[in-house]
Design an enzyme around this catalytic site. Sequence first.
Site, short mmCIF file in Angstrom:
data_model
loop_
_atom_site.label_atom_id
_atom_site.label_comp_id
_atom_site.label_asym_id
_atom_site.label_seq_id
_atom_site.Cartn_x
_atom_site.Cartn_y
_atom_site.Cartn_z
CG HIS A 253 -2.03 0.95 1.17
ND1 HIS A 253 -1.84 2.31 1.24
CD2 HIS A 253 -3.37 0.76 1.04
CE1 HIS A 253 -3.02 2.91 1.16
NE2 HIS A 253 -3.96 2.00 1.03
NE ARG A 273 -3.06 7.87 -1.78
CZ ARG A 273 -3.08 6.65 -2.30
NH1 ARG A 273 -2.96 6.48 -3.60
NH2 ARG A 273 -3.22 5.59 -1.53
#
Lengths: 620, 257
Positions: A253, A273
Amino acid sequence: MTGNVMGSDVPSEPHGFEEHSYDVVVIGAGGAGLRAAIAAQDAGAKTAIVCKSLLGKAHTVMAEGGIAAAMGNVYPDDNWQVHFRDTMRGGKMLNNWRMAQLHAQEAPERVLELEEWGALFDRTDDGLISQRDFGGHRFARLAHVGDRTGLEMIRTLQQRAVAQGIDVFMECTITELFKTAPGDGNRISGAFGYWRESGRFIVFHAPCMVLATGGIGKSYQVTSNSWEYTGDGHALAMRTGASLINMEFVQFHPTGMVWPPSVKGILVTESVRGDGGVLRNSDGKRFMFDYIPEFFKSETADNEAEADRWYDDKSNNRRPPELLPRDEVARAINSEIKAGRGSPHGGVFLDIASRRTPEFIMRRLPSMYHQFKELADVDITAEPMEIGPTCHYVMGGVEVDPDTGASKITGLYAAGEVAGGMHGSNRLGGNSLSDLLVFGCRAGLNAAYLAHQSRGGQRPRVDGAEVRAAAKRALAPFERAGGENPYTIQHDLQDVMQRLVGIIRNADELAASLKEIDALKERAKNLTVEGHRQYNPGWHLALDIVNMLTVSECIATAALERQESRGGHTRDDFPATDDSWGTRNLVLTLPDGSDGKVHLEHQPLPAMPDDLKKLFETLT
Amino acid sequence: MSYELRMRLWRGDASGGALGDFTVVVEEGEVVLDAIHRIQATQAGDLAVRWNCKAGKCGSCSAEINGRPRLMCMTRLADFEESETITVTPMRAFPVIRDLVTDVSFNYEKAKQVPAFAPTPRDADGKRRMQQVDVERGQEFRKCIECFLCQNTCHVVRDHEDNKAAFAGPRFFLRYAELDMHPLDTNDRRKLSQDAAGLGMCNITKCCTEVCPENIKITDNAIIPMKERVADRKFDPVTWLGSKIMRRSDTAQREEV
Ligand code: SF4
Ligand code: SF4
Ligand code: FES
């Protein structure tokens, strides 16, 4: 029995061990396990859940972002075809197409079902389930509850399972599965395990088992995964004769915490994000624009203005590069750090503070706020976070029939992270929780069906001699003195995997890792634990280590074989994605008589039918 | 940056035990659970401790740190003086299994007694509609990570074993309140929580709220409103009947369970 049983089944003790009989035993109580058990019990099977932790503590609880499902609540243009296409492209077309199709088609109903069972998702203005943006998804598609969606999901499923009266064996670890003899069907007959609390053994008789044990992250040093992620299901399946695929693909990740050291690896949700956060290097540059691969050029914004417009107008703008699939973003961050443009503690900056109001951040990302405030003294509404890649998910797992979740061994099913195929070479964020629900449900139903078919006739029986042998193996670490400390071996394995089988790989390092894993396997034959059997974590680890070693060998073996870069597998000696590898799966087994040595074979990928292929030409 | 931390950890089992002394090297930024893990890996391999996420999300690592009920993974060493000895003992309200691990099955038994959620039918298009403002209260309660620290702290059961049978505890008052406030639930749980769950035994001391690592306002937002609603139901049937007739949703369609 201990205090950790929630059940009505009265145990028998013919072999001197506590014994139970069920139609279906589900191993693991995360999203997939709970959903499988609910489906099996609903279908009339007498079902048990066996899990290593207390109920409701499984790794699913840590999932933050959301559940991907093309419900079209926010963008009516969304549908399963678009979700299917996004998933396949995210996995660089190595996914099992049928799994990706079923997943996209069934996820919406699985989410609505959670609501039926009491889940409280965030809402749109119209009162529908709200959906948020995530990397690789064309439309805002993730049903969510702030940034604690996994907790909502596990609590909902847990409460449903309890209301149904499913028997639960908590803090109970399965160490072996039993089969009938090859001449007698070679099918699942039961399982052997121990109560963590008392150290006493327990035997399950059941014609069907569903593996839902999650992943393998604890073989790496920097990981977002909990202690339970030791690859138990992967290893149990292999030892029972089933096969694994796609093990070379491990997802790092892009955003894990990097400081302070003790929290290194803890996940920072992709929602940061999705909700507007951007990545910057030490020069303050928004560097993702430099890393847009050819494959995603047509759908990715190449300038900041367009990227910023996208959050409000998806029809006329392309997606910001921060929301490329995870493998792309993780590699880009890795390159920036290597080039000396990292943050003070060896990560890069993730900045949402300068882009959204404190109120917005607090409402959308409350747990992230809490996590950084309490653990790192960072106020994410005022300053950027420091983040770096962390081992998060394994795409590889048990090779299963896409429709039923059945492995090659009759009676053995797998669902969720422990199953392979669905995500190809890289999983999109949000596609895990939906995977757990869709395939958990399917595996549970099919296991119940098989158990029902085998009702009237002869049930497979567990052999007493095998039970005694399993008990002996489990107790071996107590018999030895002066051997290896399991914590030391785990530490050394994590070091090998992190150093030699990480994000960027090459032939020399992979070959070296296999040698080191071999040496660790030898050392692990001589484990010693202190103390007695009652709640002894050293002993538990000693038994888990064997699984971690098997799984690590699978990852390294497959990674060495695949001479290309694709998704969660990057070779700096073969940096290109190679079409000839795009139609092949690597299949791993532990054949009888191999003395624990993993065997690898190539196998063609199932071919996608033409009507689905067309979707890649027509959809925009 | 690193220093030698002195710790006292309770070791023993149901038959008894004592505090054991340990000295362990710790680093900047670490939490109590880090120190305990290092002791486990290097000095006491069989030291029993429960944990999963190490990020305050699973609620497994509850214990009493210098007498305060807390999560070990969210208690930073920086909160203590370097010279201070940190003492960790298991939660007091639950029977000890071994070392820092307790038998919390009480809570799972209480969970079984909560009646299941029973929603109204779906809308014609197969979906359901609820407004964000209507789900927010329930969402606060569903932040609960089931660490059971509130259960451990509540004086009704902390030192009164015999109250346990009749008292579900603050964690489950949250659950009853959440269901009661759910826009789509059809049960009326007020009577149940008064009689069976023991809401009446709570005298609103707020100790549960103080220890909740999720900062859920257990007393103000769940217990007190439930008590008020129960009181309505109990002493003023007219008001309740009125609301039953006047309002289509909420109380109107609720069956008593
Ligand atoms: S407020 Fe009630 S439930 Fe909470 S600790 Fe006090 S008595 Fe217990
Ligand atoms: S209400 Fe708070 S203290 Fe109680 S169990 Fe839940 S999270 Fe823990
Ligand atoms: S380990 Fe999960 S809350 Fe502490």
